[in-house]
Write a protein that holds these residues in place. Structure first.
Motif, mmCIF file in Angstrom:
data_model
loop_
_atom_site.group_PDB
_atom_site.id
_atom_site.type_symbol
_atom_site.label_atom_id
_atom_site.label_comp_id
_atom_site.label_asym_id
_atom_site.label_seq_id
_atom_site.Cartn_x
_atom_site.Cartn_y
_atom_site.Cartn_z
ATOM 1 N N LYS A 577 0.859 -1.178 0.000
ATOM 2 C CA LYS A 577 0.000 0.000 0.000
ATOM 3 C C LYS A 577 0.896 1.229 0.000
ATOM 4 C CE LYS A 577 -3.872 -2.074 2.587
ATOM 5 N NZ LYS A 577 -4.695 -1.963 3.828
ATOM 6 N N THR A 578 0.512 2.231 -0.785
ATOM 7 C CA THR A 578 1.351 3.416 -0.913
ATOM 8 C C THR A 578 0.579 4.679 -0.563
ATOM 9 O OG1 THR A 578 0.823 3.796 -3.247
ATOM 10 C CG2 THR A 578 2.646 2.302 -2.769
ATOM 11 N N THR A 579 1.325 5.672 -0.097
ATOM 12 C CA THR A 579 0.859 7.019 0.256
ATOM 13 C C THR A 579 -0.175 6.991 1.377
ATOM 14 O OG1 THR A 579 -0.982 7.224 -1.322
ATOM 15 C CG2 THR A 579 1.251 7.737 -2.130
ATOM 16 N N ALA A 580 -0.558 8.167 1.810
ATOM 17 C CA ALA A 580 -1.519 8.283 2.905
ATOM 18 C C ALA A 580 -2.891 7.735 2.533
ATOM 19 C CB ALA A 580 -1.642 9.747 3.329
ATOM 20 N N SER A 581 -3.168 7.616 1.260
ATOM 21 C CA SER A 581 -4.455 7.068 0.827
ATOM 22 C C SER A 581 -4.461 5.545 0.817
ATOM 23 C CB SER A 581 -4.815 7.595 -0.562
ATOM 24 O OG SER A 581 -3.840 7.182 -1.501
ATOM 25 N N ASN A 582 -3.325 4.917 1.133
ATOM 26 C CA ASN A 582 -3.212 3.457 1.191
ATOM 27 C C ASN A 582 -3.663 2.787 -0.110
ATOM 28 O OD1 ASN A 582 -2.111 2.732 3.822
ATOM 29 N ND2 ASN A 582 -3.952 3.693 4.658
ATOM 30 N N THR A 583 -3.154 3.282 -1.224
ATOM 31 C CA THR A 583 -3.472 2.686 -2.520
ATOM 32 C C THR A 583 -2.892 1.276 -2.590
ATOM 33 O OG1 THR A 583 -3.391 4.867 -3.527
ATOM 34 C CG2 THR A 583 -3.281 2.971 -5.007
ATOM 35 N N TRP A 584 -3.733 0.307 -2.974
ATOM 36 C CA TRP A 584 -3.386 -1.114 -2.925
ATOM 37 C C TRP A 584 -2.855 -1.589 -4.271
ATOM 38 C CZ3 TRP A 584 -4.439 -5.298 0.673
ATOM 39 C CH2 TRP A 584 -4.352 -6.573 0.123
ATOM 40 N N TYR A 585 -1.755 -2.363 -4.233
ATOM 41 C CA TYR A 585 -1.222 -3.060 -5.404
ATOM 42 C C TYR A 585 -0.890 -4.486 -4.976
ATOM 43 C CZ TYR A 585 -0.340 1.713 -7.103
ATOM 44 O OH TYR A 585 -0.460 3.028 -7.475
ATOM 45 N N ASP A 586 -1.294 -5.475 -5.772
ATOM 46 C CA ASP A 586 -0.935 -6.842 -5.430
ATOM 47 C C ASP A 586 -0.477 -7.607 -6.661
ATOM 48 O OD1 ASP A 586 -3.114 -8.604 -6.620
ATOM 49 O OD2 ASP A 586 -4.365 -7.298 -5.380
ATOM 50 N N ALA A 587 0.088 -8.797 -6.407
ATOM 51 C CA ALA A 587 0.647 -9.624 -7.468
ATOM 52 C C ALA A 587 -0.318 -10.694 -7.936
ATOM 53 C CB ALA A 587 1.943 -10.274 -6.977
ATOM 54 N N GLY A 588 -1.542 -10.699 -7.427
ATOM 55 C CA GLY A 588 -2.493 -11.717 -7.813
ATOM 56 C C GLY A 588 -2.468 -12.906 -6.872
ATOM 57 N N ALA A 589 -3.568 -13.638 -6.815
ATOM 58 C CA ALA A 589 -3.713 -14.754 -5.894
ATOM 59 C C ALA A 589 -2.963 -15.983 -6.387
ATOM 60 C CB ALA A 589 -5.190 -15.083 -5.699
ATOM 61 N N HIS A 610 8.262 5.819 -3.697
ATOM 62 C CA HIS A 610 9.012 6.529 -2.654
ATOM 63 C C HIS A 610 8.244 6.597 -1.340
ATOM 64 C CE1 HIS A 610 6.215 9.520 -4.179
ATOM 65 N NE2 HIS A 610 6.429 10.226 -3.087
ATOM 66 N N ASP A 611 6.967 6.219 -1.361
ATOM 67 C CA ASP A 611 6.119 6.375 -0.173
ATOM 68 C C ASP A 611 5.279 5.119 0.056
ATOM 69 O OD1 ASP A 611 4.889 7.497 2.009
ATOM 70 O OD2 ASP A 611 3.531 8.773 0.850
ATOM 71 N N VAL A 612 5.967 3.976 0.204
ATOM 72 C CA VAL A 612 5.282 2.720 0.524
ATOM 73 C C VAL A 612 4.959 2.727 2.008
ATOM 74 C CG1 VAL A 612 5.514 0.209 0.619
ATOM 75 C CG2 VAL A 612 6.376 1.480 -1.364
ATOM 76 N N ARG A 613 3.686 2.487 2.340
ATOM 77 C CA ARG A 613 3.256 2.537 3.746
ATOM 78 C C ARG A 613 3.057 1.146 4.363
ATOM 79 N NH1 ARG A 613 1.464 7.780 5.188
ATOM 80 N NH2 ARG A 613 2.446 9.216 3.721
ATOM 81 N N GLU A 614 2.891 0.124 3.535
ATOM 82 C CA GLU A 614 2.641 -1.206 4.079
ATOM 83 C C GLU A 614 3.086 -2.267 3.082
ATOM 84 O OE1 GLU A 614 -1.220 -3.985 5.257
ATOM 85 O OE2 GLU A 614 -1.304 -1.825 5.687
ATOM 86 N N ILE A 615 3.736 -3.310 3.606
ATOM 87 C CA ILE A 615 4.044 -4.514 2.846
ATOM 88 C C ILE A 615 3.388 -5.672 3.575
ATOM 89 C CG2 ILE A 615 5.869 -6.122 2.151
ATOM 90 C CD1 ILE A 615 7.734 -3.807 1.849
ATOM 91 N N GLY A 616 2.752 -6.588 2.827
ATOM 92 C CA GLY A 616 2.117 -7.696 3.514
ATOM 93 C C GLY A 616 1.702 -8.817 2.588
ATOM 94 N N VAL A 617 1.176 -9.859 3.209
ATOM 95 C CA VAL A 617 0.618 -10.999 2.490
ATOM 96 C C VAL A 617 -0.811 -11.199 2.966
ATOM 97 C CG1 VAL A 617 0.806 -13.454 1.950
ATOM 98 C CG2 VAL A 617 2.885 -12.088 2.293
ATOM 99 N N GLN A 618 -1.743 -11.228 2.013
ATOM 100 C CA GLN A 618 -3.144 -11.486 2.301
ATOM 101 C C GLN A 618 -3.425 -12.969 2.034
ATOM 102 O OE1 GLN A 618 -6.017 -10.190 -0.580
ATOM 103 N NE2 GLN A 618 -7.546 -9.726 0.991
ATOM 104 N N PHE A 619 -3.975 -13.648 3.046
ATOM 105 C CA PHE A 619 -4.365 -15.047 2.912
ATOM 106 C C PHE A 619 -5.883 -15.110 2.830
ATOM 107 C CE2 PHE A 619 -0.370 -14.856 5.159
ATOM 108 C CZ PHE A 619 0.398 -15.837 4.541
ATOM 109 N N GLU A 620 -6.409 -15.766 1.777
ATOM 110 C CA GLU A 620 -7.851 -15.892 1.609
ATOM 111 C C GLU A 620 -8.227 -17.370 1.598
ATOM 112 O OE1 GLU A 620 -9.512 -12.261 -0.910
ATOM 113 O OE2 GLU A 620 -8.050 -13.432 -2.056
ATOM 114 N N ARG A 621 -9.374 -17.701 2.218
ATOM 115 C CA ARG A 621 -9.804 -19.099 2.309
ATOM 116 C C ARG A 621 -10.509 -19.515 1.024
ATOM 117 N NH1 ARG A 621 -15.214 -19.735 2.600
ATOM 118 N NH2 ARG A 621 -16.501 -18.042 3.420
#
Length: 639
Positions: A577-589, A610-621
């Protein structure tokens, strides 16, 4: 690990400007030069696209440019015109279109296949001028005719200057080749002619809208030998007609001159009569720029059968996040202070001074350090081989510790002569330990255009005890005659930068909608001995493992993480997620289970790196899941 606005060891950004060669250059021309200099600092929108539109007064037309837009949805950022073509005329009626293009927010470039001063006809264009040294002497007929040609060129450039149009001016291109009357001249004499031409057009004719582009042919040597110096040049580039863009030669040599770099002409390799031997995938050009030539500020594709729309990959070339199209050029915008690149190759052998300890086995002659071809710099390693023999080697037998590296690369080629039958192949290999255990990267077919070989070291044992590095050349059945083989730019690739390895804790990662808080665990690891572990409810729709902190990933290309689950079912997505608006980008499931899966996210598609606010992994059932299971994340890296 603490996230900051940059990486350790990277100096803070500092605003600066770069000046053109002409101290009296117009403000608009200064802006273009400075903007081009800063483009490689960007994470995206960093390479201006270009299309040649033809020869003024003869073939110049926007028809193929319009075709490109119709096929890709975008106009190129740079439009090219040539003031001369048929060997006896100079024309600049294309200026009307160039002025309109500039007014619409595009850049323009002018080249000039100028008449041979001593033989002003079609054949003269391709006939080497024996009186080249007289061009600077206005007391000779050759010099007078040459300066009359420059007067005519200056008329066209003056019209553009009066309209405040900066021009990327590319005269006397491909001077290191053998195509034109100005080609293959004495390098010192060529530099003197360039300086005289520069002074005549800049000081005598008062043209201060020019950015001078020096553009040798990438398929010949001596690429920097004709360079007149930084005081007479604004951009350095290469003209390249090749089958494999990644194998282009001369990039480092030109970049080392300290000017913005460009691919001033690109297109597929053609044979007699201009017919295309093999259609070019233009998508490979943007891939090569990303991976091997990241300092590139612009490229210009040639027209007619060489144009992207007459080949393949035009859409991928023009829509890549790195590509700048018309409408995205803002010369007042600067991006400062990109961090150093990750995974930069560490040279092992460049053969610039000598053979550097490399020898040959089953070769007819050599090896030698030669100047006739080079992937980088000005020299490579060459040996002559018998194509009737099944194999030949170029290698270095000496102990080497490669434990700090993930891969080896080398660029290789064959000479054009000899009967190669179905084609010669090459393998990059190493031998390790006292038993000289063999590992190779697989056979790759090679030819005169060259190819990049790669060997993944992840499966190589005894990396601390590498005894031999080399290239095996194998002839095809039925091959015959003598040929030459070349090796250059042997390099080791360092591993990516580890963002989180979880060897000493959670590295600041937390869980969201997980059954337990994440913890560093020895239960499983993709690297080292630990990974991040948490329990999740398989009936819940989603869970997250993530790190919330500001991170600057400018200049990085790929984010990766290795994941697994204690039970099959469900999927995982690597995201930022980037910037204060937490814009989401992912690599696909990606399907998830007990077998480890490496997730990768192409950062070129991510805005505001230049303004990445979060790195993570989303797990979906998956539907029907029940109970609990552990999930793991390890080896979060960027490169």
């Amino acid at each position: 690990m603490t996230f900051t606005a940059g990486f350790a060891g990277v100096p803070a950004a500092r605003a600066h400007t770069t000046d053109p060669s002409d101290p009296q250059a117009s403000a608009a021309t200064r802006d273009v030069r400075d903007w081009l200099t800063h483009l490689p600092n960007r994470a995206q929108n960093r390479v201006v696209s270009g299309q040649f539109a033809g020869y003024s007064g003869k073939t110049f037309s926007l028809a193929q440019v319009d075709e490109l837009k119709a096929q890709t949805g975008a106009n190129p950022g740079l439009l090219g015109c040539d003031y001369g073509h048929d060997g006896n005329t100079i024309d600049h009626t294309c200026n009307a279109t160039l002025k309109d293009w500039s007014a619409a927010g595009g850049l323009v470039t002018v080249s000039a296949h100028l008449p041979n001063p001593d033989q002003p006809d079609w054949n003269g264009l391709f006939t080497k001028l024996p009186t080249f040294d007289r061009l600077t002497d206005r007391g000779t007929g050759t010099g007078q005719r040459w300066h009359a040609e420059l007067d005519r060129v200056a008329e066209g450039l003056r019209e553009l200057a009066d309209a405040n149009v900066p021009v990327l001016f590319r005269p006397l291109h491909e001077m290191n080749g053998d195509s034109f009357w100005w080609s293959a001249q004495n390098p010192q004499t060529f530099a003197e002619v360039w300086r005289d031409m520069y002074a005549y057009l800049t000081d005598v004719k008062g043209l201060h809208n020019l950015l001078w582009v020096y553009a040798p042919d990438c398929n010949y040597g001596k690429r920097s030998s004709y360079y007149a110096g930084g005081a007479y040049t604004d951009v350095v580039g290469l003209d390249c007609y090749v089958r494999e863009p990644a194998a282009v030669q001369g990039y480092d040599e030109l970049v080392a001159l300290g000017k913005p770099f460009a691919f001033a002409e690109i297109g597929p390799r053609s044979g007699p009569g201009g017919s295309i031997e093999v259609p070019l995938d233009y998508g490979k050009w943007i891939d090569a720029i990303r991976a091997r030539f990241p300092a590139t500020a612009y490229f210009m594709a040639w027209n007619d059968q060489w144009r992207p729309t007459a080949n393949i990959g035009a859409g991928r070339l023009m829509t890549d996040p790195w590509t700048i199209v018309r409408g995205e050029i803002a010369t007042a915008a600067r991006t400062e202070g990109a961090p150093a690149p990750v995974g930069t190759p560490v040279p092992l052998a460049d053969f610039e001074a000598d053979t550097q300890g490399w020898g040959g086995y089953r070769v007819l002659a050599g090896p030698w350090s030669v100047t006739e071809w080079a992937a980088q710099g000005s020299r490579s390693l060459k040996a002559d081989i018998d194509l009737a023999a099944p194999e030949a080697y170029l290698n270095r037998v000496a102990p080497r510790d490669l434990s700090a590296y993930r891969a080896l690369t080398a660029t290789v080629r064959t000479a054009e002569w000899g009967n190669h039958a179905a084609g010669t192949t090459a393998k990059l290999y190493v031998r390790t330990g006292a038993g000289m255990t063999w590992y190779d990267g697989g056979a790759v077919r090679i030819g005169p255009d060259g190819a990049v070989l790669r060997l993944d070291l992840g499966r190589v044992t005894d990396l601390r005890d590498v005894r031999e590095i080399g290239v095996l050349f194998t002839s095809a059945p039925g091959a015959s005659g003598r040929t030459a083989v070349y090796v250059d730019d042997v390099a080791a690739i360092a591993p990516p930068t580890v963002v989180s390895g979880f060897e000493s804790g959670t590295d600041g990662w937390t869980g969201y909608l997980t059954g337990t808080a994440p913890a560093s665990s020895t239960e499983w690891a993709s690297e080292g001995t630990r990974s991040l572990r948490a329990e999740i409810d398989l009936a819940a729709p989603e869970s997250y493992l993530n790190r919330r902190a500001v991170l600057d990933l400018t200049g990085r290309r790929v984010l990766a993480a290795t994941v697994r689950a204690g039970a099959s079912g469900g999927t995982a997505k690597l995201y930022v997620k980037t910037t204060a608006s937490n814009t989401w980008y992912d690599a696909g499931a990606v399907p998830l289970g007990p077998e480890p899966r490496t997730l990768t996210l192409n950062l070129a598609a991510v805005g505001s790196l230049h303004d990445v606010r979060e790195i993570g992994v989303q797990f979906e059932r998956r539907d029907g899941g029940s109970g609990t299971a552990p999930i793991f994340v390890d080896e979060v890296t960027v490169r």
